[in-house]
Design an enzyme around this catalytic site. Structure first.
Site, PDB file in Angstrom:
ATOM      1  N   ARG A 194      -5.852   3.498 -15.613  1.00 57.98           N
ATOM      2  CA  ARG A 194      -6.200   4.314 -14.416  1.00 57.98           C
ATOM      3  C   ARG A 194      -6.702   5.640 -14.321  1.00 57.98           C
ATOM      4  O   ARG A 194      -7.530   6.041 -13.221  1.00 57.98           O
ATOM      5  CB  ARG A 194      -4.549   4.175 -13.716  1.00 57.98           C
ATOM      6  CG  ARG A 194      -4.036   3.027 -13.630  1.00 57.98           C
ATOM      7  CD  ARG A 194      -2.691   3.141 -12.665  1.00 57.98           C
ATOM      8  NE  ARG A 194      -2.789   3.831 -11.434  1.00 57.98           N
ATOM      9  CZ  ARG A 194      -2.526   4.905 -10.968  1.00 57.98           C
ATOM     10  NH1 ARG A 194      -2.112   5.747 -11.896  1.00 57.98           N
ATOM     11  NH2 ARG A 194      -2.810   5.265  -9.725  1.00 57.98           N
ATOM     12  N   GLY A 247       3.466  -3.670  -3.930  1.00 60.70           N
ATOM     13  CA  GLY A 247       3.349  -3.850  -5.103  1.00 60.70           C
ATOM     14  C   GLY A 247       3.610  -2.623  -6.164  1.00 60.70           C
ATOM     15  O   GLY A 247       4.897  -2.283  -6.488  1.00 60.70           O
ATOM     16  N   ARG A 248       2.857  -1.456  -6.038  1.00 58.11           N
ATOM     17  CA  ARG A 248       3.060  -0.184  -6.754  1.00 58.11           C
ATOM     18  C   ARG A 248       4.721   0.254  -6.344  1.00 58.11           C
ATOM     19  O   ARG A 248       5.244   0.919  -7.247  1.00 58.11           O
ATOM     20  CB  ARG A 248       2.095   0.828  -6.268  1.00 58.11           C
ATOM     21  CG  ARG A 248       2.018   1.902  -6.936  1.00 58.11           C
ATOM     22  CD  ARG A 248       0.904   3.154  -6.291  1.00 58.11           C
ATOM     23  NE  ARG A 248      -0.305   2.528  -6.043  1.00 58.11           N
ATOM     24  CZ  ARG A 248      -1.235   2.401  -6.840  1.00 58.11           C
ATOM     25  NH1 ARG A 248      -1.149   2.940  -7.867  1.00 58.11           N
ATOM     26  NH2 ARG A 248      -2.401   1.966  -6.541  1.00 58.11           N
ATOM     27  N   TYR A 295       0.039  -1.378 -12.232  1.00 59.71           N
ATOM     28  CA  TYR A 295      -1.749  -1.324 -12.596  1.00 59.71           C
ATOM     29  C   TYR A 295      -1.701  -0.772 -13.806  1.00 59.71           C
ATOM     30  O   TYR A 295      -2.713   0.115 -14.240  1.00 59.71           O
ATOM     31  CB  TYR A 295      -2.473  -0.571 -11.353  1.00 59.71           C
ATOM     32  CG  TYR A 295      -2.197  -1.235 -10.152  1.00 59.71           C
ATOM     33  CD1 TYR A 295      -2.663  -2.397  -9.794  1.00 59.71           C
ATOM     34  CD2 TYR A 295      -1.378  -0.792  -9.360  1.00 59.71           C
ATOM     35  CE1 TYR A 295      -2.359  -2.986  -8.569  1.00 59.71           C
ATOM     36  CE2 TYR A 295      -0.965  -1.379  -7.950  1.00 59.71           C
ATOM     37  CZ  TYR A 295      -1.685  -2.514  -7.708  1.00 59.71           C
ATOM     38  OH  TYR A 295      -1.154  -3.039  -6.468  1.00 59.71           O
ATOM     39  N   CYS A 307     -13.837   4.332 -28.080  1.00 61.62           N
ATOM     40  CA  CYS A 307     -15.287   4.814 -28.204  1.00 61.62           C
ATOM     41  C   CYS A 307     -15.800   5.018 -26.928  1.00 61.62           C
ATOM     42  O   CYS A 307     -16.941   4.335 -26.808  1.00 61.62           O
ATOM     43  CB  CYS A 307     -16.113   3.998 -29.319  1.00 61.62           C
ATOM     44  SG  CYS A 307     -15.447   4.279 -31.040  1.00 61.62           S
ATOM     45  N   GLU A 308     -15.481   5.710 -26.130  1.00 62.43           N
ATOM     46  CA  GLU A 308     -15.979   6.179 -24.746  1.00 62.43           C
ATOM     47  C   GLU A 308     -15.340   7.354 -24.372  1.00 62.43           C
ATOM     48  O   GLU A 308     -14.348   7.796 -24.766  1.00 62.43           O
ATOM     49  CB  GLU A 308     -15.180   5.091 -23.667  1.00 62.43           C
ATOM     50  CG  GLU A 308     -15.383   3.588 -23.778  1.00 62.43           C
ATOM     51  CD  GLU A 308     -16.863   3.299 -23.328  1.00 62.43           C
ATOM     52  OE1 GLU A 308     -17.620   3.875 -22.532  1.00 62.43           O
ATOM     53  OE2 GLU A 308     -17.538   2.007 -23.671  1.00 62.43           O
ATOM     54  N   GLY A 345       0.729  -0.986  -0.055  1.00 56.17           N
ATOM     55  CA  GLY A 345       0.006   0.098   0.156  1.00 56.17           C
ATOM     56  C   GLY A 345       0.814   1.345   0.064  1.00 56.17           C
ATOM     57  O   GLY A 345       0.304   2.344  -0.401  1.00 56.17           O
ATOM     58  N   TYR A 381      -9.961   5.461 -12.017  1.00 57.98           N
ATOM     59  CA  TYR A 381      -9.792   6.094 -10.663  1.00 57.98           C
ATOM     60  C   TYR A 381      -9.544   7.504 -10.768  1.00 57.98           C
ATOM     61  O   TYR A 381      -9.318   8.195  -9.912  1.00 57.98           O
ATOM     62  CB  TYR A 381      -8.461   5.574 -10.080  1.00 57.98           C
ATOM     63  CG  TYR A 381      -8.190   4.187  -9.978  1.00 57.98           C
ATOM     64  CD1 TYR A 381      -9.318   3.259  -9.425  1.00 57.98           C
ATOM     65  CD2 TYR A 381      -7.115   3.475 -10.551  1.00 57.98           C
ATOM     66  CE1 TYR A 381      -8.767   1.900  -9.467  1.00 57.98           C
ATOM     67  CE2 TYR A 381      -6.737   2.227 -10.443  1.00 57.98           C
ATOM     68  CZ  TYR A 381      -7.682   1.230  -9.957  1.00 57.98           C
ATOM     69  OH  TYR A 381      -7.330   0.146  -9.850  1.00 57.98           O
TER      70      TYR A 381
HETATM   71  C1  LIG Z   1      -3.270  -4.942  -3.911  1.00 57.73           C
HETATM   72  C2  LIG Z   1      -2.571  -5.738  -3.025  1.00 57.73           C
HETATM   73  C3  LIG Z   1      -1.505  -5.425  -2.446  1.00 57.73           C
HETATM   74  C4  LIG Z   1      -0.473  -4.479  -3.159  1.00 57.73           C
HETATM   75  O1  LIG Z   1      -0.790  -2.884  -2.969  1.00 57.73           O
HETATM   76  P1  LIG Z   1       0.105  -2.081  -3.364  1.00 57.73           P
HETATM   77  O2  LIG Z   1      -0.635  -0.713  -3.163  1.00 57.73           O
HETATM   78  O3  LIG Z   1       0.357  -2.267  -4.837  1.00 57.73           O
HETATM   79  O4  LIG Z   1       1.354  -1.923  -2.633  1.00 57.73           O
HETATM   80  C5  LIG Z   1      -0.883  -5.912  -1.330  1.00 57.73           C
HETATM   81  N1  LIG Z   1      -1.345  -7.065  -0.719  1.00 57.73           N
HETATM   82  C6  LIG Z   1      -2.715  -7.254  -0.909  1.00 57.73           C
HETATM   83  C7  LIG Z   1      -3.800  -8.257  -0.202  1.00 57.73           C
HETATM   84  C8  LIG Z   1      -3.379  -6.525  -2.137  1.00 57.73           C
HETATM   85  O5  LIG Z   1      -4.750  -6.662  -2.499  1.00 57.73           O
END
Ligand SMILES: *Cc1c(COP(=O)(O)O)cnc(C)c1O
Length: 423
Positions: free
Chosen positions: A313, A276-277, A374, A345-346, A239, A317
């Site tokens: 994205r 992830g991000r 993402y 076409c949106e 996150g 979002y």
């Molecule tokens: C999406 C997700 C992550 C990664 O989130 P990031 O914001 O990309 O770091 C980690 N754990 C779970 C359970 C997720 O669904």
């Protein structure tokens, strides 16, 4: 910190010019930087040095096999949310005992797959899921190591659509009901309850709300241990956010790691984190070409060959991506507010409205920055546009890590029913 920069007036990924990549691979194309991926992983690994910690890369951010393999070669584990992601992680070289399986809707087949491979942990999110997992494990003569993902009722996501930690969200079990789940788990033959997990959202800029969630997890571990459960793992989720525009200033991975150390204190557990991000976000760009510049009703539409099917994205979002010309604009060239749109076409197929941009004309290349997470994973073939190519750059080497499908490949799984030709 990333490895995309102008050299001699042309944006490069490490030592490779984006113009060259566009010429060789066509556009739109995602380009990832090996050095950037490695740097982000290393910063985290160093920040957690000395702690018993599994860095489980959240594969859904960017699930290209080349990206996963790069991280796997550095020792990363994987956080997966489907059987497909699990198999990709394994194929890319992530050892099964470093894989965490998250997600609210694991199927029996996915559970069996994880159990047979001997994955590290299932993060369980409901009572029926727990009971199903025990049934599947028992039928295979195995036991599933389980952490319960608790919903801590903490708000923190950067955007309403990517927050997951409050009561209205489908994710996790209520944190105050964890005792009930551990009681039930300890009675089930196929379950080894080993930990508590939390993940409250994505693109979180401050570590403070994470602290609140993590402290709830630690308090829970104390309470459960006092009741005789031996909790050996905590999973603090992912996150942490990345900068998308000037002025974005997320807390650092080292502040994140320091806070994790502080919150864990002397708890004596194995820590799992699921970034992830943070790892993939600014390790990638999407190169696109200007198809047309259309003036109408006092507006200028710069129509690109990338659409919302390639990078959703902004449409999904309201996310903001910096869009830079691949060639540095002439000194003193005036900026003009334009709408950057795609071919779909949106009406939501708009990347930016009234964005001040240097002069752009047909054939010019632009780069969507911070598109490594993402981006490609959320792409589709909407409007029957083939998935775009993905390239991974390391120094002066550039390898295609996903080629663009041909028309025949794009349509290979479809057919007209027999009654059309036989009728
Ligand atoms: C999406 C997700 C992550 C990664 O989130 P990031 O914001 O990309 O770091 C980690 N754990 C779970 C359970 C997720 O669904």
């Amino acid at each position: 910190m990333h490895h995309f920069a102008y050299r001699n007036g042309i944006m490069h990924c490490e030592d490779v010019s984006l113009e060259t990549i566009a010429r060789d691979l066509g556009t739109p194309t995602y380009v990832y930087s090996d050095a950037t991926l490695r740097r982000h992983y290393n910063v985290l690994a160093e920040a957690f040095h000395g702690l018993d910690c599994l860095i489980a890369y959240a594969v859904k951010a960017n699930s290209n096999l080349g990206v996963i393999a790069t991280l796997a070669s550095m020792g990363a584990g994987a956080d997966v949310v489907s059987g497909g992601e699990m198999l990709k992680a394994i194929k890319a070289g992530v050892p099964a005992n470093r894989i965490v399986f998250s997600g609210v809707a694991k199927t029996e087949e996915e559970m069996a797959l994880g159990l047979q491979h001997g994955i590290f942990q299932f993060n369980v999110e409901s009572m029926p899921e727990l009971q199903r997992l025990s049934r599947v494990a028992t039928s295979l003569g195995l036991r599933a190591p389980v952490a319960f993902r608790v919903n801590p009722h903490v708000e923190a996501g950067g955007h309403a659509h990517i927050s997951t930690g409050s009561a209205e969200h489908k994710f996790g079990i209520a944190w105050h009901e964890a005792d009930i789940f551990f009681d039930e788990a300890s009675k089930l033959p196929g379950i080894d309850p080993v930990g508590v997990a939390v993940h409250i959202g994505s693109q979180i800029m401050r570590v403070e709300p994470l602290k609140e969630a993590w402290e709830k997890v630690v308090a829970l571990v104390h309470r459960l241990r006092a009741r005789g459960f031996s909790i050996s793992r905590v999973d603090f989720g992912g996150g942490l956010g990345v900068p998308y525009k000037d002025g974005d200033n997320p807390d650092s991975p080292s502040a994140y790691a320091q806070q994790a150390r502080d919150v864990i204190g002397q708890l004596d557990v194995k820590l799992v984190v699921e970034p992830g991000r943070l790892i993939a976000g600014n390790a990638g760009v999407l190169i696109s070409k200007v198809e047309y510049v259309k003036e109408r009703d006092g507006r200028t539409f710069v129509i690109l060959d990338a659409g919302m099917n390639d990078l959703i994205r902004p449409a999904l979002y309201g996310a903001w991506h910096e869009v830079l010309p691949v060639k540095t604009p002439a000194l003193g060239a005036p900026r003009r507010a334009v709408d950057l749109v795609g071919p779909i076409c949106e009406s939501t197929d708009r990347f930016a409205k009234d964005r001040p941009m240097p002069p752009l004309k047909e054939g010019d290349l632009v780069a969507f920055m911070t598109a490594g997470a993402y981006g490609a994973t959320l792409s589709s073939q909407y409007n029957s546009r083939p998935l775009v190519a993905e390239a991974l750059v390391r120094g002066d080497a550039c390898e295609v890590v996903r080629r663009r499908p041909t028309f025949d490949e794009m349509t290979a799984l479809e057919r007209a029913p027999d009654w059309i030709s036989s009728g």
